[in-house]
Scaffold this active site. Sequence first.
Site, PDB file in Angstrom:
ATOM      1  N   TYR A   1     -47.499 -39.012  67.379  1.00  0.00           N
ATOM      2  CA  TYR A   1     -47.689 -39.851  66.194  1.00  0.00           C
ATOM      3  C   TYR A   1     -46.780 -41.073  66.334  1.00  0.00           C
ATOM      4  CZ  TYR A   1     -50.038 -40.654  61.865  1.00  0.00           C
ATOM      5  OH  TYR A   1     -50.875 -41.164  60.913  1.00  0.00           O
ATOM      6  N   LEU A   2     -47.032 -41.772  67.431  1.00  0.00           N
ATOM      7  CA  LEU A   2     -46.103 -42.805  67.893  1.00  0.00           C
ATOM      8  C   LEU A   2     -46.021 -44.008  66.951  1.00  0.00           C
ATOM      9  CD1 LEU A   2     -47.024 -42.747  71.696  1.00  0.00           C
ATOM     10  CD2 LEU A   2     -45.279 -41.417  70.488  1.00  0.00           C
TER      11      LEU A   2
ATOM     12  N   GLY B   1     -40.686 -47.366  66.969  1.00  0.00           N
ATOM     13  CA  GLY B   1     -39.435 -46.782  67.468  1.00  0.00           C
ATOM     14  C   GLY B   1     -39.670 -46.152  68.834  1.00  0.00           C
ATOM     15  N   HIS B   2     -40.719 -45.333  68.930  1.00  0.00           N
ATOM     16  CA  HIS B   2     -41.059 -44.707  70.217  1.00  0.00           C
ATOM     17  C   HIS B   2     -41.349 -45.785  71.264  1.00  0.00           C
ATOM     18  CE1 HIS B   2     -42.536 -41.396  67.394  1.00  0.00           C
ATOM     19  NE2 HIS B   2     -41.651 -40.769  68.140  1.00  0.00           N
TER      20      HIS B   2
ATOM     21  N   LYS C   1     -31.364 -42.742  66.495  1.00  0.00           N
ATOM     22  CA  LYS C   1     -31.705 -42.279  65.145  1.00  0.00           C
ATOM     23  C   LYS C   1     -31.401 -40.789  65.029  1.00  0.00           C
ATOM     24  CE  LYS C   1     -35.220 -41.107  62.125  1.00  0.00           C
ATOM     25  NZ  LYS C   1     -36.250 -40.129  62.346  1.00  0.00           N
TER      26      LYS C   1
ATOM     27  N   SER D   1     -40.186 -43.327  61.320  1.00  0.00           N
ATOM     28  CA  SER D   1     -40.295 -41.903  61.613  1.00  0.00           C
ATOM     29  C   SER D   1     -41.754 -41.500  61.467  1.00  0.00           C
ATOM     30  CB  SER D   1     -39.452 -41.105  60.606  1.00  0.00           C
ATOM     31  OG  SER D   1     -39.828 -39.742  60.632  1.00  0.00           O
ATOM     32  N   SER D   2     -42.186 -40.572  62.310  1.00  0.00           N
ATOM     33  CA  SER D   2     -43.561 -40.079  62.198  1.00  0.00           C
ATOM     34  C   SER D   2     -43.783 -39.455  60.827  1.00  0.00           C
ATOM     35  CB  SER D   2     -43.833 -39.030  63.283  1.00  0.00           C
ATOM     36  OG  SER D   2     -43.498 -39.548  64.540  1.00  0.00           O
TER      37      SER D   2
ATOM     38  N   GLY E   1     -33.554 -41.756  71.220  1.00  0.00           N
ATOM     39  CA  GLY E   1     -33.182 -42.673  70.154  1.00  0.00           C
ATOM     40  C   GLY E   1     -31.897 -42.262  69.457  1.00  0.00           C
TER      41      GLY E   1
ATOM     42  N   GLN F   1     -28.816 -35.057  68.101  1.00  0.00           N
ATOM     43  CA  GLN F   1     -29.651 -34.625  69.226  1.00  0.00           C
ATOM     44  C   GLN F   1     -29.218 -35.311  70.525  1.00  0.00           C
ATOM     45  OE1 GLN F   1     -34.096 -34.138  69.091  1.00  0.00           O
ATOM     46  NE2 GLN F   1     -34.068 -36.187  69.951  1.00  0.00           N
TER      47      GLN F   1
HETATM   48  P1  AMP Z   1     -39.744 -37.673  67.857  1.00  0.00           P
HETATM   49  O1  AMP Z   1     -41.155 -37.947  68.257  1.00  0.00           O
HETATM   50  O2  AMP Z   1     -39.463 -37.911  66.405  1.00  0.00           O
HETATM   51  O3  AMP Z   1     -39.218 -36.369  68.381  1.00  0.00           O
HETATM   52  O4  AMP Z   1     -38.877 -38.794  68.581  1.00  0.00           O
HETATM   53  C1  AMP Z   1     -38.958 -38.989  69.968  1.00  0.00           C
HETATM   54  C2  AMP Z   1     -37.863 -39.927  70.387  1.00  0.00           C
HETATM   55  O5  AMP Z   1     -38.002 -41.161  69.690  1.00  0.00           O
HETATM   56  C3  AMP Z   1     -36.459 -39.397  70.060  1.00  0.00           C
HETATM   57  O6  AMP Z   1     -35.575 -39.722  71.126  1.00  0.00           O
HETATM   58  C4  AMP Z   1     -36.100 -40.147  68.812  1.00  0.00           C
HETATM   59  O7  AMP Z   1     -34.713 -40.312  68.631  1.00  0.00           O
HETATM   60  C5  AMP Z   1     -36.775 -41.489  69.054  1.00  0.00           C
HETATM   61  N1  AMP Z   1     -37.031 -42.178  67.789  1.00  0.00           N
HETATM   62  C6  AMP Z   1     -37.638 -41.679  66.685  1.00  0.00           C
HETATM   63  N2  AMP Z   1     -37.644 -42.597  65.701  1.00  0.00           N
HETATM   64  C7  AMP Z   1     -37.023 -43.700  66.196  1.00  0.00           C
HETATM   65  C8  AMP Z   1     -36.701 -44.990  65.660  1.00  0.00           C
HETATM   66  N3  AMP Z   1     -37.016 -45.333  64.416  1.00  0.00           N
HETATM   67  N4  AMP Z   1     -36.052 -45.870  66.463  1.00  0.00           N
HETATM   68  C9  AMP Z   1     -35.726 -45.528  67.737  1.00  0.00           C
HETATM   69  N5  AMP Z   1     -36.001 -44.335  68.293  1.00  0.00           N
HETATM   70  C10 AMP Z   1     -36.632 -43.433  67.537  1.00  0.00           C
END
Ligand code: AMP
Length: 290
Positions: free
Chosen positions: A34-35, A38-39, A153, A189-190, A151, A157
């Site tokens: 659900y990119l 940020g991704h 964020k 955020s997703s 990230g 983690q």
């Molecule tokens: P997720 O899909 O939420 O597990 O995130 C995958 C990667 O994207 C992780 O390393 C997160 O920290 C990073 N990420 C998620 N949201 C953001 C954001 N708003 N800005 C930068 N990186 C992000």
Amino acid sequence: MNVVRTREDLRKFLADWRRKNPGKRMSLVPTMGYLHDGHLSLVGRAKSVSDFTSLSIFVNPLQFNDASDYEKYPVNTDRDLELCAAAGVDLVFPPAPVEMFPGKKSPALVMSMPDLTKTLCGPFRPGHFEGVMLIVSRFLNLFQPDAAVFGAKDFQQLAIIRRLVRDLDFPVEIIAAPTIREKDGLAMSSRNVRLDEQGREHAGLIPRALKMGLKATADSRNSPGDVEEIVKDIIESGTKNRVEYVQLVDPETLERISELTPGRRFLLAVAAYTNNVRLIDNMEGTVPDQ
Ligand code: AMP
């Protein structure tokens, strides 16, 4: 762009790529799909440090301590693949759950990192970081990337993964990328798609409160507890918001800070529920000289 869906195909593909591209660097961006932008900023960073960029999409059931959060996690793989192609990703790995856990069997291995999970999200999400450590270890082992991008964020983690890589000697460079935000400052955020209109507005108080918290550290009359309280009150002035925690911690050890001495670096981090959607955010700062 290449899309492979099984571990076997992934290993074959990467072995072939390495044979044809000796000395070239491969990077990995692990995601749950659900990119959003940020991704995609992580993809940009990965592309800048490598010759070949891989991205995984896997909603990891092991890291959801709340079953309904897992069930409600948004999924749109077709759209994700389009975004990856447009961003110049070279390889996407979106395995089905059964591919990662054949026979629905969870791993017998349990990983834990007590020192870095005592604060922030750790106590509120039992099993979460344990699940993250397992899946990240598995992806690092499968891909064997030269670099992996995460990230800031998800600050805790990131700290845990850095330590995991050090403790297990994974030969990978861990790269941190800054938080990408919406116009009003809300961290992308997703999960944001699950907010209703009012909730979305109230969620915008989270980054505003963090900024006010950073400012409040400059007032020597404030204790860390006072700063945390200021941030909590601002967030909860939005009736849709409920704070789970606000914590001022050391950015290295993630331990609670007991005093705001000038020159001290800190991380101000928050987890809050808006419309029952769990959102996290953080900002780093330094206590100014008086
Ligand atoms: P997720 O899909 O939420 O597990 O995130 C995958 C990667 O994207 C992780 O390393 C997160 O920290 C990073 N990420 C998620 N949201 C953001 C954001 N708003 N800005 C930068 N990186 C992000």
